[in-house]
Design a protein around this motif. Structure first.
Motif, short mmCIF file in Angstrom:
data_model
loop_
_atom_site.label_atom_id
_atom_site.label_comp_id
_atom_site.label_asym_id
_atom_site.label_seq_id
_atom_site.Cartn_x
_atom_site.Cartn_y
_atom_site.Cartn_z
N ALA A 185 -4.87 -2.20 5.04
CA ALA A 185 -3.58 -2.30 4.06
C ALA A 185 -2.47 -2.92 4.84
O ALA A 185 -1.74 -3.94 4.16
N GLU A 186 -2.09 -2.66 5.95
CA GLU A 186 -1.02 -3.09 6.72
C GLU A 186 -1.25 -4.75 7.23
O GLU A 186 -0.57 -5.57 7.01
N LEU A 187 -2.68 -4.94 7.43
CA LEU A 187 -3.06 -6.06 8.09
C LEU A 187 -3.00 -6.93 6.88
O LEU A 187 -2.34 -8.06 6.83
N PHE A 188 -3.21 -6.51 5.55
CA PHE A 188 -3.48 -7.42 4.47
C PHE A 188 -2.07 -7.61 3.75
O PHE A 188 -1.79 -8.81 3.61
N GLU A 189 -0.99 -6.71 4.10
CA GLU A 189 0.35 -6.91 3.67
C GLU A 189 1.06 -8.01 4.25
O GLU A 189 1.66 -8.80 3.82
N ASP A 190 0.69 -8.21 5.85
CA ASP A 190 1.21 -9.12 6.55
C ASP A 190 0.75 -10.48 6.33
O ASP A 190 1.55 -11.53 6.17
N ILE A 191 -0.74 -10.70 5.95
CA ILE A 191 -1.41 -11.73 5.42
C ILE A 191 -0.74 -12.11 4.25
O ILE A 191 -0.11 -13.58 3.84
N ALA A 192 -0.69 -11.37 3.18
CA ALA A 192 -0.06 -11.78 1.87
C ALA A 192 1.29 -12.30 1.77
O ALA A 192 1.57 -13.17 1.41
N LYS A 193 1.99 -11.50 2.80
CA LYS A 193 3.35 -11.93 2.81
C LYS A 193 3.62 -13.58 3.40
O LYS A 193 4.18 -14.12 2.97
N ARG A 194 2.86 -13.76 4.37
CA ARG A 194 2.97 -15.06 5.33
C ARG A 194 2.54 -15.91 4.20
O ARG A 194 2.98 -17.07 4.28
N MET A 195 1.36 -15.73 3.20
CA MET A 195 0.89 -16.69 2.58
C MET A 195 1.58 -16.74 0.93
O MET A 195 1.27 -17.54 -0.17
N ASN A 196 2.49 -15.73 0.71
CA ASN A 196 3.42 -15.45 -0.38
C ASN A 196 2.46 -15.25 -1.45
O ASN A 196 2.52 -16.04 -2.55
N LYS A 197 1.49 -14.52 -1.35
CA LYS A 197 0.68 -13.86 -2.21
C LYS A 197 0.48 -12.47 -2.32
O LYS A 197 -0.55 -11.68 -2.39
N GLN A 198 1.55 -11.68 -2.29
CA GLN A 198 1.73 -10.30 -2.23
C GLN A 198 1.04 -9.71 -3.57
O GLN A 198 1.27 -10.32 -4.56
N LEU A 199 0.63 -8.09 -3.29
CA LEU A 199 0.32 -7.58 -4.50
C LEU A 199 1.27 -7.49 -5.41
O LEU A 199 2.62 -7.03 -4.92
N THR A 200 1.00 -7.46 -6.69
CA THR A 200 2.21 -7.22 -7.68
C THR A 200 1.81 -5.60 -8.41
O THR A 200 2.67 -5.22 -8.94
N ASN A 201 0.57 -5.55 -8.30
CA ASN A 201 0.22 -4.21 -8.85
C ASN A 201 -0.91 -3.57 -8.03
O ASN A 201 -2.19 -4.29 -7.67
N VAL A 202 -0.83 -2.08 -7.99
CA VAL A 202 -2.03 -1.32 -7.50
C VAL A 202 -2.45 -0.45 -8.56
O VAL A 202 -1.69 0.35 -9.12
#
Length: 218
Positions: free
Chosen positions: A94-111
């Motif tokens: 989850a932490e790895l994905f958070e970094d990736i999504a932030k870098r690509m400006n594709k962060q989660l909006t909903n879980v």
């Protein structure tokens, strides 16, 4: 843009609600299983790296899986948004994905977490069967083929039940998955992203509740 991570134990109805979300919101469904198969078939750099572990019978390291997700998020069909299925499975992922999504400006909006009682899950999973030819999934309780003993997707008449859908195996699967899901729910709850939806309802009612959450993001 809507970017969703769906949480729920096996049998909670993630597959059904994913299809309904894709139909309405035109998001791209990202399944880690499909990603691995596609990347290995296309012999991408990360796909070959993942294959080297799988061929030895080893688990693919988190960092390699994360690179594979990053590769997939970079493809043009993600521009409308995505539904993430099967990743992350742990807090580290989850932490790895958070970094990736932030870098690509594709962060989660909903879980969205689909909550279903254990006895319901056991009943649902034990009733599940699949087409041997194309892998389409059916259920004796909720989703029989439209034409008796004929796959809706490919027309095959050959069906089977997975070993891990047999009642004696299901209970253990649920315990293992619950142990993995609980920390993730806490992780996303603290970030204000988590919505719990009652998965005991009919598929139509479940989607109505999910839709109410997602429509606020538009």
């Amino acid at each position: 843009m809507i970017n969703i991570f769906l949480l729920g134990l096996p049998g909670a109805g993630k597959g059904t609600v994913s299809e309904q979300i894709v139909d309405k919101y035109h998001l791209t469904h990202i399944s880690t299983g499909d990603m691995f198969r596609e990347a290995m078939a296309n012999e991408t750099k990360v796909g070959l790296e993942a294959k080297s572990y799988i061929d030895k019978g080893d688990l693919v390291p988190d960092e390699v899986t994360a690179k594979l997700v990053e590769e997939r998020l970079g493809q043009p069909d993600i521009n409308e948004g995505y539904i993430l299925d099967g990743f992350p499975r742990t807090i580290v992922q989850a932490e790895l994905f958070e970094d990736i999504a932030k870098r690509m400006n594709k962060q989660l909006t909903n879980v969205i977490s689909l909550e279903v009682k254990e006895e319901t899950l056991i009943r649902r999973l034990s009733a599940r069967f699949m087409c041997k030819k194309c892998g389409a999934t059916y259920n004796k309780i909720t989703k029989m083929p439209k034409v008796k003993e004929t796959c809706d997707r490919c027309g095959s008449h050959d069906f089977y039940q997975r070993e891990d859908d047999k009642p004696e195996v299901v209970q253990n699967r649920l315990k293992v998955n619950e142990k993995m899901n609980a920390p993730l729910k806490d992780f996303y709850q603290k970030k204000g992203l988590l919505t719990v939806v009652d998965g005991e309802q009919t598929p139509e009612e479940v989607f109505k509740n999910v839709d109410a959450v997602l429509s606020k993001k538009q």
